[in-house]
Motif scaffolding. Structure first.
Motif, mmCIF file in Angstrom:
data_model
loop_
_atom_site.group_PDB
_atom_site.id
_atom_site.type_symbol
_atom_site.label_atom_id
_atom_site.label_comp_id
_atom_site.label_asym_id
_atom_site.label_seq_id
_atom_site.Cartn_x
_atom_site.Cartn_y
_atom_site.Cartn_z
ATOM 1 N N LYS A 119 0.829 -1.200 0.000
ATOM 2 C CA LYS A 119 0.000 0.000 0.000
ATOM 3 C C LYS A 119 0.861 1.246 0.000
ATOM 4 O O LYS A 119 1.904 1.296 0.650
ATOM 5 C CB LYS A 119 -0.925 -0.001 1.222
ATOM 6 N N ALA A 120 0.411 2.250 -0.742
ATOM 7 C CA ALA A 120 1.159 3.498 -0.830
ATOM 8 C C ALA A 120 1.241 4.183 0.523
ATOM 9 O O ALA A 120 0.259 4.240 1.266
ATOM 10 C CB ALA A 120 0.505 4.426 -1.847
ATOM 11 N N THR A 121 2.418 4.689 0.867
ATOM 12 C CA THR A 121 2.541 5.491 2.077
ATOM 13 C C THR A 121 1.823 6.820 1.874
ATOM 14 O O THR A 121 1.498 7.212 0.747
ATOM 15 C CB THR A 121 4.009 5.757 2.415
ATOM 16 N N ALA A 122 1.566 7.534 2.962
ATOM 17 C CA ALA A 122 0.881 8.827 2.862
ATOM 18 C C ALA A 122 1.666 9.788 1.976
ATOM 19 O O ALA A 122 1.092 10.509 1.149
ATOM 20 C CB ALA A 122 0.692 9.416 4.260
ATOM 21 N N GLU A 123 2.997 9.790 2.116
ATOM 22 C CA GLU A 123 3.829 10.702 1.327
ATOM 23 C C GLU A 123 3.766 10.363 -0.154
ATOM 24 O O GLU A 123 3.601 11.246 -1.006
ATOM 25 C CB GLU A 123 5.283 10.630 1.817
ATOM 26 N N VAL A 124 3.895 9.078 -0.476
ATOM 27 C CA VAL A 124 3.875 8.652 -1.879
ATOM 28 C C VAL A 124 2.484 8.859 -2.475
ATOM 29 O O VAL A 124 2.342 9.303 -3.619
ATOM 30 C CB VAL A 124 4.315 7.178 -1.995
ATOM 31 N N ALA A 125 1.438 8.576 -1.701
ATOM 32 C CA ALA A 125 0.076 8.787 -2.186
ATOM 33 C C ALA A 125 -0.169 10.249 -2.532
ATOM 34 O O ALA A 125 -0.767 10.564 -3.571
ATOM 35 C CB ALA A 125 -0.924 8.313 -1.132
ATOM 36 N N ALA A 126 0.321 11.147 -1.692
ATOM 37 C CA ALA A 126 0.154 12.575 -1.958
ATOM 38 C C ALA A 126 0.950 13.014 -3.180
ATOM 39 O O ALA A 126 0.470 13.811 -4.002
ATOM 40 C CB ALA A 126 0.577 13.380 -0.726
ATOM 41 N N PHE A 128 1.896 11.274 -5.812
ATOM 42 C CA PHE A 128 1.451 10.731 -7.086
ATOM 43 C C PHE A 128 -0.070 10.714 -7.238
ATOM 44 O O PHE A 128 -0.585 10.183 -8.218
ATOM 45 C CB PHE A 128 1.996 9.305 -7.262
ATOM 46 N N GLY A 129 -0.791 11.279 -6.285
ATOM 47 C CA GLY A 129 -2.242 11.329 -6.390
ATOM 48 C C GLY A 129 -2.894 9.966 -6.280
ATOM 49 O O GLY A 129 -3.858 9.671 -6.992
ATOM 50 N N LEU A 130 -2.397 9.129 -5.361
ATOM 51 C CA LEU A 130 -2.905 7.768 -5.195
ATOM 52 C C LEU A 130 -3.875 7.695 -4.019
ATOM 53 O O LEU A 130 -3.858 8.539 -3.125
ATOM 54 C CB LEU A 130 -1.748 6.795 -4.928
ATOM 55 N N ALA A 131 -4.682 6.643 -4.027
ATOM 56 C CA ALA A 131 -5.452 6.292 -2.840
ATOM 57 C C ALA A 131 -4.542 5.484 -1.920
ATOM 58 O O ALA A 131 -3.682 4.732 -2.385
ATOM 59 C CB ALA A 131 -6.679 5.478 -3.224
ATOM 60 N N ARG A 132 -4.732 5.620 -0.615
ATOM 61 C CA ARG A 132 -3.887 4.895 0.329
ATOM 62 C C ARG A 132 -4.044 3.384 0.190
ATOM 63 O O ARG A 132 -3.149 2.622 0.567
ATOM 64 C CB ARG A 132 -4.206 5.309 1.767
ATOM 65 N N SER A 133 -5.159 2.948 -0.374
ATOM 66 C CA SER A 133 -5.395 1.508 -0.537
ATOM 67 C C SER A 133 -4.734 0.943 -1.793
ATOM 68 O O SER A 133 -4.687 -0.276 -1.974
ATOM 69 C CB SER A 133 -6.899 1.228 -0.593
ATOM 70 N N ASP A 134 -4.209 1.812 -2.669
ATOM 71 C CA ASP A 134 -3.586 1.342 -3.908
ATOM 72 C C ASP A 134 -2.362 0.489 -3.609
ATOM 73 O O ASP A 134 -1.479 0.894 -2.839
ATOM 74 C CB ASP A 134 -3.164 2.526 -4.793
ATOM 75 N N GLN A 135 -2.305 -0.685 -4.236
ATOM 76 C CA GLN A 135 -1.143 -1.554 -4.112
ATOM 77 C C GLN A 135 -0.165 -1.194 -5.233
ATOM 78 O O GLN A 135 -0.489 -1.301 -6.417
ATOM 79 C CB GLN A 135 -1.560 -3.026 -4.227
ATOM 80 N N VAL A 136 1.030 -0.759 -4.851
ATOM 81 C CA VAL A 136 1.992 -0.292 -5.847
ATOM 82 C C VAL A 136 3.386 -0.838 -5.562
ATOM 83 O O VAL A 136 3.692 -1.265 -4.447
ATOM 84 C CB VAL A 136 2.062 1.258 -5.884
ATOM 85 N N CYS A 137 4.187 -0.827 -6.590
ATOM 86 C CA CYS A 137 5.629 -1.017 -6.460
ATOM 87 C C CYS A 137 6.248 0.364 -6.591
ATOM 88 O O CYS A 137 6.104 1.026 -7.616
ATOM 89 C CB CYS A 137 6.132 -1.942 -7.568
ATOM 90 N N HIS A 138 6.880 0.845 -5.521
ATOM 91 C CA HIS A 138 7.463 2.188 -5.494
ATOM 92 C C HIS A 138 8.976 2.061 -5.589
ATOM 93 O O HIS A 138 9.609 1.432 -4.738
ATOM 94 C CB HIS A 138 7.065 2.901 -4.198
ATOM 95 N N PRO A 226 -5.051 2.723 -14.252
ATOM 96 C CA PRO A 226 -3.721 3.330 -14.184
ATOM 97 C C PRO A 226 -2.633 2.268 -14.264
ATOM 98 O O PRO A 226 -2.744 1.195 -13.669
ATOM 99 C CB PRO A 226 -3.715 4.024 -12.813
ATOM 100 N N VAL A 227 -1.585 2.561 -15.015
ATOM 101 C CA VAL A 227 -0.465 1.623 -15.177
ATOM 102 C C VAL A 227 0.733 2.073 -14.348
ATOM 103 O O VAL A 227 1.225 1.343 -13.495
ATOM 104 C CB VAL A 227 -0.071 1.498 -16.663
ATOM 105 N N THR A 228 1.204 3.292 -14.587
ATOM 106 C CA THR A 228 2.378 3.776 -13.863
ATOM 107 C C THR A 228 2.356 5.298 -13.795
ATOM 108 O O THR A 228 1.689 5.961 -14.588
ATOM 109 C CB THR A 228 3.682 3.293 -14.544
ATOM 110 N N ALA A 229 3.072 5.829 -12.828
ATOM 111 C CA ALA A 229 3.310 7.272 -12.727
ATOM 112 C C ALA A 229 4.780 7.446 -12.383
ATOM 113 O O ALA A 229 5.334 6.692 -11.577
ATOM 114 C CB ALA A 229 2.427 7.909 -11.655
ATOM 115 N N VAL A 230 5.421 8.418 -13.020
ATOM 116 C CA VAL A 230 6.865 8.575 -12.825
ATOM 117 C C VAL A 230 7.218 10.055 -12.761
ATOM 118 O O VAL A 230 6.581 10.895 -13.396
ATOM 119 C CB VAL A 230 7.647 7.873 -13.965
#
Length: 251
Positions: A119-126, A128-138, A226-230
């Motif tokens: 799950k995205a951390t609060a910092e990463v979610a902010a 990249f505009g993610l939901a905190r529940s999003d499962q991502v590879c950061h 969504p696929v990726t954000a960079v």
């Protein structure tokens, strides 16, 4: 006129969800994957019905949706063909950083500085505009040109869209190039800003804090998913982006 013919055997259903949506996805993936390039004839409804064991209404619904998505063009007398990409797509060039470095006559290398799956951390979610529940590879990756820092890449990959990313260590191919080879995208958003390098990033890039940099931010989607954000941070004084392109991309 169509420039090519399709093979009905290429249309393979995945067995997930309503039949019309399986047909839509199967044809969509052939188009986005390049197997059916622009101008290719799409099999007529009656041929798809026979091949896939579907009703005319089911096949018709799938093709109507593909037309709404801009992937096919339906013409009453000349049939259905794979649509040409809109002209605006020519401005969205998904860069390979290794290729970018090699075009400058230099040697590319890279180092994965950090990685976190889940799950995205609060910092990463902010960021990249993610939901905190999003499962991502950061991932944070530093790319080098002839051994010198070239660009700092921070990327999130949506594991729901690209589950195979979870099993990759990206030791042989950097994340961006791996995605170009192993994922589909149909839409992209691209922005370039001028920013001052903050201390942690400046240290990684071996430049003084506050150095003017170019920040390229890109997001890609496959249809609505969504696929990726960079975020790509380049030392500004050392980089100038020039591109020549035609209706279908770089020339």
């Amino acid at each position: 006129m169509a420039t090519g013919e399709t093979n009905l055997g290429d249309v393979r259903l995945d067995g997930a969800g309503p039949l019309y949506d399986q047909i839509r996805r199967a044809i969509r993936d052939l188009i986005l994957g390049g197997a059916w390039p622009p101008g290719t004839s799409v099999p007529p409804e009656h041929a798809l019905m026979e091949q896939l064991g579907a009703s005319r209404m089911t096949v018709h619904r799938a093709l109507v949706q593909l037309a709404r998505e801009g992937l096919i063009t339906r013409r009453r007398r000349s049939g259905t063909i794979v649509a040409s990409p809109p002209t605006t797509y020519a401005m969205l060039n998904i860069l390979s950083i290794p290729e970018e470095v090699r075009k400058r006559g230099k040697s590319h290398s890279y180092r994965i500085l950090s990685r976190r799956d889940g799950k995205a951390t609060a910092e990463v979610a902010a960021r990249f505009g993610l939901a905190r529940s999003d499962q991502v590879c950061h991932l944070v990756t530093l790319h080098f040109s002839d051994g010198q820092p070239h660009v700092l890449e921070e990327r999130v990959i949506h594991l729901a869209s690209v589950p195979a990313a979870g099993g990759q260590d990206f030791g042989a191919v950097p994340p961006g190039d791996w995605l170009l080879q192993n994922s589909l995208w149909s839409q992209a958003e691209h922005a370039i800003s001028a920013v001052a390098a903050e201390a942690p990033d400046a240290q990684r890039l071996a430049i003084p804090a506050g150095t003017p940099c170019l920040l390229i931010e890109r997001r890609t989607w496959n249809q609505q998913d969504p696929v990726t954000a960079v975020r790509l941070l380049y030392p500004g004084a050392e980089h100038r982006f020039v591109g020549r392109f035609g209706p279908y991309g770089e020339v």
